[in-house]
Design a protein around this motif. Structure first.
Motif, short mmCIF file in Angstrom:
data_model
loop_
_atom_site.label_atom_id
_atom_site.label_comp_id
_atom_site.label_asym_id
_atom_site.label_seq_id
_atom_site.Cartn_x
_atom_site.Cartn_y
_atom_site.Cartn_z
N UNK A 14 35.21 -74.96 -65.89
CA UNK A 14 35.87 -74.31 -67.02
C UNK A 14 37.27 -74.90 -67.26
N UNK A 15 37.99 -75.12 -66.17
CA UNK A 15 39.34 -75.68 -66.28
C UNK A 15 39.29 -77.09 -66.86
N UNK A 16 38.36 -77.90 -66.41
CA UNK A 16 38.24 -79.27 -66.95
C UNK A 16 37.86 -79.23 -68.42
N UNK A 17 37.00 -78.30 -68.81
CA UNK A 17 36.63 -78.15 -70.21
C UNK A 17 37.81 -77.77 -71.08
N UNK A 18 38.62 -76.84 -70.59
CA UNK A 18 39.80 -76.44 -71.36
C UNK A 18 40.79 -77.59 -71.50
N UNK A 19 40.97 -78.34 -70.43
CA UNK A 19 41.87 -79.50 -70.51
C UNK A 19 41.35 -80.53 -71.50
N UNK A 20 40.04 -80.75 -71.50
CA UNK A 20 39.45 -81.73 -72.42
C UNK A 20 39.61 -81.27 -73.87
N UNK A 21 39.50 -79.97 -74.12
CA UNK A 21 39.66 -79.44 -75.48
C UNK A 21 41.07 -79.59 -75.99
N UNK A 22 42.05 -79.59 -75.10
CA UNK A 22 43.45 -79.62 -75.51
C UNK A 22 44.10 -80.98 -75.33
N UNK A 23 43.31 -82.00 -75.07
CA UNK A 23 43.84 -83.34 -74.90
C UNK A 23 43.75 -84.08 -76.24
N UNK A 24 44.89 -84.45 -76.82
CA UNK A 24 44.85 -85.15 -78.10
C UNK A 24 44.21 -86.54 -77.98
N UNK A 25 43.28 -86.82 -78.86
CA UNK A 25 42.62 -88.12 -78.90
C UNK A 25 42.85 -88.71 -80.28
N UNK A 26 43.55 -89.81 -80.33
CA UNK A 26 43.98 -90.39 -81.61
C UNK A 26 42.81 -90.82 -82.50
N UNK A 27 41.68 -91.20 -81.92
CA UNK A 27 40.55 -91.69 -82.71
C UNK A 27 39.51 -90.59 -82.96
N UNK A 28 39.91 -89.32 -82.91
CA UNK A 28 38.96 -88.22 -83.10
C UNK A 28 38.93 -87.78 -84.57
N UNK A 29 37.87 -87.12 -84.98
CA UNK A 29 37.79 -86.63 -86.37
C UNK A 29 38.95 -85.70 -86.77
N UNK A 30 39.39 -84.76 -85.89
CA UNK A 30 40.54 -83.94 -86.32
C UNK A 30 41.80 -84.76 -86.56
N UNK A 31 42.02 -85.78 -85.76
CA UNK A 31 43.20 -86.64 -85.93
C UNK A 31 43.09 -87.43 -87.24
N UNK A 32 41.91 -87.95 -87.52
CA UNK A 32 41.71 -88.69 -88.78
C UNK A 32 41.93 -87.79 -89.99
N UNK A 33 41.42 -86.55 -89.92
CA UNK A 33 41.59 -85.62 -91.04
C UNK A 33 43.07 -85.29 -91.25
N UNK A 34 43.80 -85.08 -90.17
CA UNK A 34 45.23 -84.78 -90.30
C UNK A 34 45.97 -85.92 -90.96
N UNK A 35 45.65 -87.14 -90.57
CA UNK A 35 46.32 -88.32 -91.17
C UNK A 35 45.98 -88.42 -92.66
N UNK A 36 44.72 -88.15 -93.03
CA UNK A 36 44.34 -88.19 -94.45
C UNK A 36 45.12 -87.15 -95.26
N UNK A 37 45.48 -86.04 -94.63
CA UNK A 37 46.24 -85.00 -95.31
C UNK A 37 47.75 -85.23 -95.27
N UNK A 38 48.15 -86.32 -94.62
CA UNK A 38 49.57 -86.63 -94.54
C UNK A 38 50.29 -85.90 -93.41
N UNK A 39 49.53 -85.41 -92.45
CA UNK A 39 50.11 -84.70 -91.31
C UNK A 39 50.13 -85.62 -90.10
#
Length: 66
Positions: A14-39
């Motif tokens: 569980x702890x490893x899963x939580x850490x993985x969820x909160x680790x920023x990955x620059x090439x991930x879809x959420x990061x790409x979406x944020x950049x497209x929105x100017x964030x």
């Protein structure tokens, strides 16, 4: 002893899963979406308070530009 071992293993997973969820990955879809929105690319991983400040600053900047 078996219950303790399985409990500790479950907690570790569980702890490893939580850490993985909160680790920023620059090439991930959420990061790409944020950049497209100017964030910032790591916007999805920021605290709710920090997100609110960034969005408020963005709104203020767009009102001033108009």
């Amino acid at each position: 002893m078996q219950k303790l071992t399985s409990y500790l293993a479950a907690m570790a997973i569980r702890t490893m899963g939580r850490l993985a969820d909160h680790t920023p990955i620059k090439a991930s879809p959420p990061a790409d979406a944020a950049v497209r929105l100017g964030l910032p690319w790591n916007f999805a991983w920021k605290s709710e308070a920090r997100k609110a400040r960034l969005l408020a600053a963005r709104r203020t900047a767009s009102v001033v530009a108009e």
